[in-house]
Design an enzyme around this catalytic site. Structure first.
Site, PDB file in Angstrom:
ATOM      1  N   MET A   5       0.593  -1.133  -0.234  1.00  0.00           N
ATOM      2  CA  MET A   5       0.009   0.183  -0.200  1.00  0.00           C
ATOM      3  C   MET A   5       0.912   1.092   0.162  1.00  0.00           C
ATOM      4  O   MET A   5       0.741   2.298  -0.471  1.00  0.00           O
ATOM      5  CB  MET A   5      -1.058  -0.531   1.703  1.00  0.00           C
ATOM      6  CG  MET A   5      -2.030   1.129   1.230  1.00  0.00           C
ATOM      7  SD  MET A   5      -2.727   0.587  -0.332  1.00  0.00           S
ATOM      8  CE  MET A   5      -3.758   2.134  -0.759  1.00  0.00           C
ATOM      9  N   CYS A   6       1.771   1.549   0.834  1.00  0.00           N
ATOM     10  CA  CYS A   6       2.903   2.498   1.078  1.00  0.00           C
ATOM     11  C   CYS A   6       3.311   2.401  -0.338  1.00  0.00           C
ATOM     12  O   CYS A   6       3.836   4.083  -1.277  1.00  0.00           O
ATOM     13  CB  CYS A   6       3.708   2.300   1.980  1.00  0.00           C
ATOM     14  SG  CYS A   6       5.223   0.799   1.741  1.00  0.00           S
ATOM     15  N   THR A   7       3.373   1.871  -1.361  1.00  0.00           N
ATOM     16  CA  THR A   7       4.456   2.108  -3.032  1.00  0.00           C
ATOM     17  C   THR A   7       3.069   2.977  -3.016  1.00  0.00           C
ATOM     18  O   THR A   7       2.955   3.649  -4.036  1.00  0.00           O
ATOM     19  CB  THR A   7       5.117   0.334  -3.294  1.00  0.00           C
ATOM     20  OG1 THR A   7       5.740  -0.378  -2.434  1.00  0.00           O
ATOM     21  CG2 THR A   7       5.166   1.210  -4.661  1.00  0.00           C
TER      22      THR A   7
END
Ligand code: ZN
Length: 434
Positions: free
Chosen positions: A207-209
Site C-alpha cells: 500500500m505504501c508504494t
C-alpha cells in the site's frame, strides 16, 4: 541494502552449534552428490567464505533470511527498496509495529543480526563478489533485471563460457496459494526470459508504494482502483468497480495515465489496467514459507556442493490439497536475454515504427515496458524513439508514425533496444518481409 554478517571464525560459536548442518556434510548418505566427499570443508566455506545476496526483504525475503542465517550462512546481504507498511506485519515476521515506515532491508538485517550472533552492516556491494544470489521478489521486471545483470557478468572466450563467471540465481515467487522455486545457472540453464511466457501479469503491491512512491505502471492503476474509485464514485454511489465493464476499465485507465504522467511512469495500457483490476490475490504466509524453504535448501545444496541442485523448476500449489511438480525448463534458442544471438524482427518496409514498439511491449516472449530504440546510420548513433526523457520523447515521437522505409532503415539493420527489464542493451536484426 544491508548486510547480515558474522565474523569469520567467530567466537560466537558454541559447542554443537552446527550439529544439524554437520549431519548433512560430514557423513555420507544416499542422496549425496555422486562426486561429494564428506568433510569439514563445506561447512567452513559456508560459515566463513560464502557470500549470499538476498534480493527482497518482504514475505519471501524474511523467510529466506531466517532460513539462511540458521543454516550456517553468515555473509548475507539484503536489498529491498520498500519501507515497512502495517499490512506487512502479519507475515513479514522480522518487522514489528514500531518499525512501520522504516526501510525493510535495514530492519530485517538488524533483526537477524540481533538474533543470530556476530553481525554488522555495510552500504556498498558489487554483484561480482557474491557466490549465490537469491531472489524473493514480487516484481517480474526486477527479476528480469537481475537475470540480465548476471548474464552480463558472464565471460565467454572464443564463444566458450567460462564456468567461473557463473553466479547461480535461486528464484522464488509466490502468488496466493501458488508458488515456484527455480535454480538458474546463467548461460547454462533456462533463464528468466527463456520462460517469460510462464509469468502472468502482476498484481498485489504494498500500500505504501501505491500511495506514496509508485515506480511501476501497475502501482498507478492500483492507486486509482483502491483510492480514487471509492472517493470519486464515477458511476454513481455504491457502484462497485466491475473488471468486466469496459466503461469502468476505461475510466480507471484514463485516471491511471494521469497518475503515471505525474510520476513520469510509462507503460500504462488498457490491457494492463484490466489485468491489474481483475486479479487481486492476497499474500499467503504458508506459501511464502514453503517456497523460501525450497530456495534456502537449494542455496545450501549449491554452496556445500553436497547434493545435486533442483533441475530446475519446481511448482507448488496448495489451493486444494497440496501439489508439487518439478520439471526441467529448457533454454530458448533465441532468448533475447541469454542466447548471445540478435533476435530477428520480421516487419514489412511499410510497417510503422509504432508497430515495432507495440511488438516489443506486447510479444509474450519480450514483454518490454518502455523500450528505447536506437540504430546506427552512416556511422552515427540515431535514436529512433525514447520515452524516458520528455524532451527526447517529444523530438522522436513523429518517428512512430513513419514507416521503416521512410526512416531509412534497411533489411538486416541492427536495432539496439534499451528497457527497464534488463541492464544490457538488447540487439535485434531487422528482417524485411515482402
Ligand atoms: Zn534466456
Amino acid at each position: 541494502m544491508m548486510l547480515v554478517d558474522g565474523d569469520a571464525g567467530s567466537t560466537s560459536d558454541w559447542d554443537d552449534r552446527w550439529n544439524h548442518i554437520k549431519k548433512f556434510l560430514e557423513r555420507s548418505g544416499p542422496f549425496m552428490h555422486p562426486d561429494f566427499e564428506p568433510s569439514t570443508e563445506s561447512l567452513q566455506f559456508m560459515l566463513e567464505t560464502c557470500k549470499i545476496l538476498v534480493i527482497g526483504a518482504g514475505g519471501l525475503g524474511c523467510e529466506l533470511l531466517k532460513n539462511l542465517a540458521l543454516s550456517g550462512f553468515r555473509n548475507i546481504h539484503v536489498v529491498d527498496m520498500d519501507n515497512i507498511d502495517v499490512s506487512n506485519l502479519n507475515r513479514q515476521f522480522l518487522f514489528r509495529a514500531k518499525d512501520v515506515g522504516r526501510p525493510k532491508a535495514d530492519v530485517a538485517a538488524d533483526f537477524i543480526n540481533s538474533r543470530v550472533p556476530g553481525c554488522f552492516c555495510p552500504s556498498f556491494y558489487l554483484y561480482l563478489e557474491f557466490h549465490i544470489i537469491v531472489c524473493g521478489l514480487d516484481s517480474i521486471v526486477a527479476r528480469r533485471w537481475m537475470n540480465g545483470m548476471l548474464l552480463s557478468l558472464l565471460v565467454y572466450e572464443d564463444g566458450v563460457l567460462d564456468p567461473s563467471s557463473i553466479i547461480p540465481l535461486i528464484d522464488g515467487g509466490t502468488e496466493g496459494f501458488k508458488g515456484n522455486a527455480r535454480v538458474i545457472l546463467p548461460g547454462m540453464t533456462a533463464c528468466i526470459d527463456c520462460t517469460l511466457e510462464l509469468y502472468p501479469p502482476q498484481i498485489n503491491f504494498p500500500m505504501c508504494t501505491i500511495a506514496s512512491m509508485p515506480r511501476l505502471p501497475e502501482h498507478c492503476i492500483e492507486y486509482v482502483r483502491i483510492l480514487q474509485w471509492p472517493k470519486e464514485m464515477p458511476f454513481g454511489d455504491d457502484m462497485a468497480l466491475d473488471g468486466d465493464d469496459p466503461e469502468h476499465i476505461q475510466w480507471v485507465y484514463q485516471k491511471s495515465l494521469e497518475r503515471a504522467a505525474e510520476f513520469s511512469i510509462t507503460g500504462v495500457t488498457y490491457r494492463l489496467t484490466q489485468g491489474v483490476v481483475k486479479r487481486i490475490i492476497p499474500a499467503v504466509a504458508s506459501t511464502n514459507a514453503a517456497i523460501a524453504a525450497a530456495c534456502a535448501t537449494e542455496v545450501f545444496k549449491i554452496a556445500s556442493s553436497a547434493y545435486l541442485p533442483l533441475n530446475n523448476y519446481m511448482v507448488f500449489n496448495d489451493v486444494d490439497g497440496l501439489y508439487t511438480y518439478t520439471f526441467e525448463a529448457e533454454r530458448k534458442e533465441n532468448c533475447s536475454a541469454c542466447s548471445q544471438v540478435p533476435s530477428d524482427l520480421h516487419f514489412s518496409p511499410s510497417s510503422k515504427l509504432q508497430e515495432v514498439l507495440d511488438y516489443l511491449t506486447e510479444s509474450t516472449s519480450l514483454q518490454m515496458k518502455s523500450p528505447a530504440i536506437t540504430t546506427t546510420m552512416d556511422g552515427k548513433n540515431k535514436t529512433l524513439y525514447l520515452q524516458s526523457v520528455a524532451s527526447i520523447e517529444q523530438r522522436t515521437r513523429p518517428n512512430l508514425t513513419k514507416t521503416l522505409n521512410e526512416l531509412g532503415l534497411a533489411d538486416g539493420q541492427e536495432l539496439a533496444v534499451a528497457d527497464v527489464t534488463t541492464p544490457q542493451t538488447v540487439l535485434f536484426k531487422l528482417c524485411f518481409t515482402s
